[in-house]
Design a protein around this motif. Structure first.
Motif, PDB file in Angstrom:
ATOM      1  N   THR A 198       5.497  -9.333  16.232  1.00 32.18           N
ATOM      2  CA  THR A 198       4.283  -9.967  15.708  1.00 32.18           C
ATOM      3  C   THR A 198       4.536 -11.362  15.156  1.00 32.18           C
ATOM      4  N   GLY A 199       5.793 -11.765  15.059  1.00 30.99           N
ATOM      5  CA  GLY A 199       6.086 -13.094  14.539  1.00 30.99           C
ATOM      6  C   GLY A 199       7.526 -13.469  14.805  1.00 30.99           C
ATOM      7  N   VAL A 200       7.833 -14.757  14.624  1.00 25.73           N
ATOM      8  CA  VAL A 200       9.196 -15.253  14.819  1.00 25.73           C
ATOM      9  C   VAL A 200       9.620 -16.044  13.587  1.00 25.73           C
ATOM     10  N   ILE A 201      10.883 -15.858  13.192  1.00 26.14           N
ATOM     11  CA  ILE A 201      11.482 -16.612  12.092  1.00 26.14           C
ATOM     12  C   ILE A 201      12.565 -17.499  12.692  1.00 26.14           C
ATOM     13  N   GLU A 222       5.041  -4.759  11.020  1.00 22.24           N
ATOM     14  CA  GLU A 222       5.377  -6.071  11.573  1.00 22.24           C
ATOM     15  C   GLU A 222       6.803  -6.036  12.115  1.00 22.24           C
ATOM     16  N   ILE A 223       7.007  -6.685  13.252  1.00 18.31           N
ATOM     17  CA  ILE A 223       8.349  -6.871  13.805  1.00 18.31           C
ATOM     18  C   ILE A 223       8.588  -8.368  13.938  1.00 18.31           C
ATOM     19  N   PHE A 224       9.574  -8.870  13.202  1.00 21.91           N
ATOM     20  CA  PHE A 224       9.872 -10.293  13.224  1.00 21.91           C
ATOM     21  C   PHE A 224      11.172 -10.537  14.001  1.00 21.91           C
ATOM     22  N   VAL A 225      11.082 -11.398  15.019  1.00 23.55           N
ATOM     23  CA  VAL A 225      12.269 -11.809  15.768  1.00 23.55           C
ATOM     24  C   VAL A 225      12.893 -13.006  15.047  1.00 23.55           C
ATOM     25  N   VAL A 226      14.161 -12.897  14.720  1.00 28.29           N
ATOM     26  CA  VAL A 226      14.870 -13.986  14.049  1.00 28.29           C
ATOM     27  C   VAL A 226      15.687 -14.736  15.112  1.00 28.29           C
ATOM     28  N   ILE A 234       8.492  -3.780   7.436  1.00 25.21           N
ATOM     29  CA  ILE A 234       8.835  -4.920   8.293  1.00 25.21           C
ATOM     30  C   ILE A 234      10.199  -4.672   8.927  1.00 25.21           C
ATOM     31  N   MET A 235      10.287  -4.878  10.218  1.00 22.02           N
ATOM     32  CA  MET A 235      11.546  -4.698  10.939  1.00 22.02           C
ATOM     33  C   MET A 235      12.045  -6.060  11.398  1.00 22.02           C
ATOM     34  N   MET A 236      13.276  -6.386  11.012  1.00 24.72           N
ATOM     35  CA  MET A 236      13.881  -7.669  11.358  1.00 24.72           C
ATOM     36  C   MET A 236      14.850  -7.452  12.515  1.00 24.72           C
ATOM     37  N   VAL A 237      14.612  -8.140  13.635  1.00 28.29           N
ATOM     38  CA  VAL A 237      15.472  -7.991  14.814  1.00 28.29           C
ATOM     39  C   VAL A 237      15.930  -9.364  15.286  1.00 28.29           C
ATOM     40  N   GLY A 238      17.028  -9.376  16.025  1.00 27.36           N
ATOM     41  CA  GLY A 238      17.539 -10.639  16.547  1.00 27.36           C
ATOM     42  C   GLY A 238      19.004 -10.510  16.913  1.00 27.36           C
ATOM     43  N   ALA A 294      22.150 -14.621  14.053  1.00 28.59           N
ATOM     44  CA  ALA A 294      20.905 -15.386  13.966  1.00 28.59           C
ATOM     45  C   ALA A 294      20.478 -15.634  12.528  1.00 28.59           C
ATOM     46  N   GLY A 295      20.975 -14.808  11.606  1.00 29.25           N
ATOM     47  CA  GLY A 295      20.613 -14.991  10.189  1.00 29.25           C
ATOM     48  C   GLY A 295      19.581 -13.994   9.699  1.00 29.25           C
ATOM     49  N   LYS A 296      19.547 -12.791  10.270  1.00 33.31           N
ATOM     50  CA  LYS A 296      18.546 -11.780   9.877  1.00 33.31           C
ATOM     51  C   LYS A 296      18.716 -11.360   8.424  1.00 33.31           C
ATOM     52  N   THR A 297      19.951 -11.059   8.026  1.00 35.09           N
ATOM     53  CA  THR A 297      20.180 -10.576   6.654  1.00 35.09           C
ATOM     54  C   THR A 297      19.828 -11.653   5.638  1.00 35.09           C
TER      55      THR A 297
END
Length: 390
Positions: free
Chosen positions: A333-336, A306-310, A201-205, A209-212
């Protein structure tokens, strides 16, 4: 006087046939559609009145077009052939002999004018809403709904609610929830955590934004990855945060620091035995030079499933949409959505969903790692949006 009948595929064709035989001095008595006995198609039949004389009648033909006539541009044709001009030209030709035709065209002109007035009235005079609907409309805008969406929702509910203007506030909110429910999309967390092969899973933003924080919350949540072997890769150029180091000590989750792209490929191969690998990409402005290129390099090396945009909901809606839209180039693929507790305008959530068309993975609602996370459920967001309205 003598009555004769002519047929054609259209009214104009039938009249043309009559004029070609009897000249232009004919009187149109009637026109109607009839069934063609040969193939069952519809044709037009006209009845005309002509003088009974023995003189030879000069045949009528459509006016000839001059060969050297300058061709009109499309815009000029549209101008000359507008509805009212066509009617005026026809009526001025034979006002005495085309009385029936004149009457039909005048009625069409009047009908068109009435339609135009009704359409203009609908634009200039919107449907007035009863006070209870106006109150809820105002409350929705205060909650962060943009004006266009709020008005559209209220007007639709007003038209569809059985009690209409007599509906109670509770009944209106119930109908609103039904409309909003169709705009929600939630990520299937159960399928993600139940996968029988490694999930990357890759967390981007954007920065801040609060990724960590959300990376730790996903790894620690009992209904997400708490029961799996998880490794977190931090790409922060300043190294893992103190919070991330403390989280690793408390939870036992492996945290690895990698700053260079060329180290990531080898590291991913070393972590092949972990159930889940979460790559926490360092925050960066999506408007920075070479931003997309840098993000694409991560995608090529990490090969995430999965790539989640935060995205943080405490941002201005326009800034939020503009920043998030640039991350769409990575095909997430999703947003947080984070910092729910720091915004009173939760309604912007629905505008974001409509624009991004991404399913929601989770909500961040506070800073406590093991507690302040909410799974995507309509009850949670409805409670936030309609708090104080019912």
């Amino acid at each position: 006087m003598k009555v004769k009948y002519y047929t054609g595929n259209s009214l104009a064709e039938a009249i043309t046939k009559a004029k070609q035989e009897h000249g232009s001095d004919i009187i149109l008595l009637d026109s109607r559609e009839i069934k063609n006995t040969l193939d069952g198609s519809k044709i037009v039949q006209v009845s005309i009145s002509v003088d009974e004389d023995n003189g030879k009648v000069k045949a009528w033909n459509p006016p000839a077009v001059k060969k050297n006539q300058k061709a009109l541009k499309p815009s000029e044709v549209e101008t000359k052939e507008d509805f009212n001009s066509v009617i005026s030209n026809i009526l001025s030709r034979k006002p005495k002999t085309l009385e029936q035709e004149k009457k039909i065209l005048e009625e069409l002109a009047e009908l068109k004018e009435q339609i135009n007035k009704l359409q203009q009235s609908a634009v200039n005079d919107p449907l007035p809403l009863p006070p209870v609907y106006e109150q809820i409309l105002s409350a929705l805008q205060e909650k962060g709904f943009n004006k266009k969406m709020a008005e559209s929702l209220i007007k639709r509910v007003y038209q569809l609610t059985p009690k209409g203007p007599k509906a109670s506030k509770g009944e209106i909110i119930f109908a609103l929830k039904k409309e909003l429910r169709e705009k929600m999309r939630f990520f299937d967390i159960s399928a993600l955590k139940a996968a029988d092969r490694q999930k990357v899973i890759m967390m981007v933003g954007p920065t801040g934004a609060g990724k960590t924080t959300m990376t730790m919350k996903l790894a620690a949540h009992p209904q997400i990855f708490a029961q799996r072997e998880v490794a977190i890769i931090s790409t922060d150029p300043y190294g893992p945060s103190e919070a991330l180091k403390a989280f690793s000590r408390m939870s036992g989750v492996t945290v690895i620091e990698k700053k260079r792209h060329d180290e990531l490929g080898a590291l991913m191969r070393q972590l092949k035995d972990y159930d889940v690998v979460i790559v926490d990409v360092a925050g960066n402005s999506p408007f920075a030079p070479q931003f997309v290129k840098k993000m694409e390099e991560y995608v090529k090396i990490v090969k995430p499933h999965e790539i989640f945009v935060v995205a943080s909901l405490n941002m201005d809606l326009e800034d939020l949409l503009e920043a998030a839209s640039l991350y769409m180039l990575l095909k997430p693929t999703g947003v947080i959505l984070t910092k729910i507790d720091e915004s009173r305008r939760i309604g912007k959530f629905f505008t974001l969903m409509e624009e991004l068309e991404l399913p929601v993975v989770a909500f961040g609602d506070g800073k406590r790692i093991f507690i302040d996370i909410a799974l995507p459920e309509e009850g949670y967001i409805f409670e936030k949006v309609f708090e104080g309205l019912a």
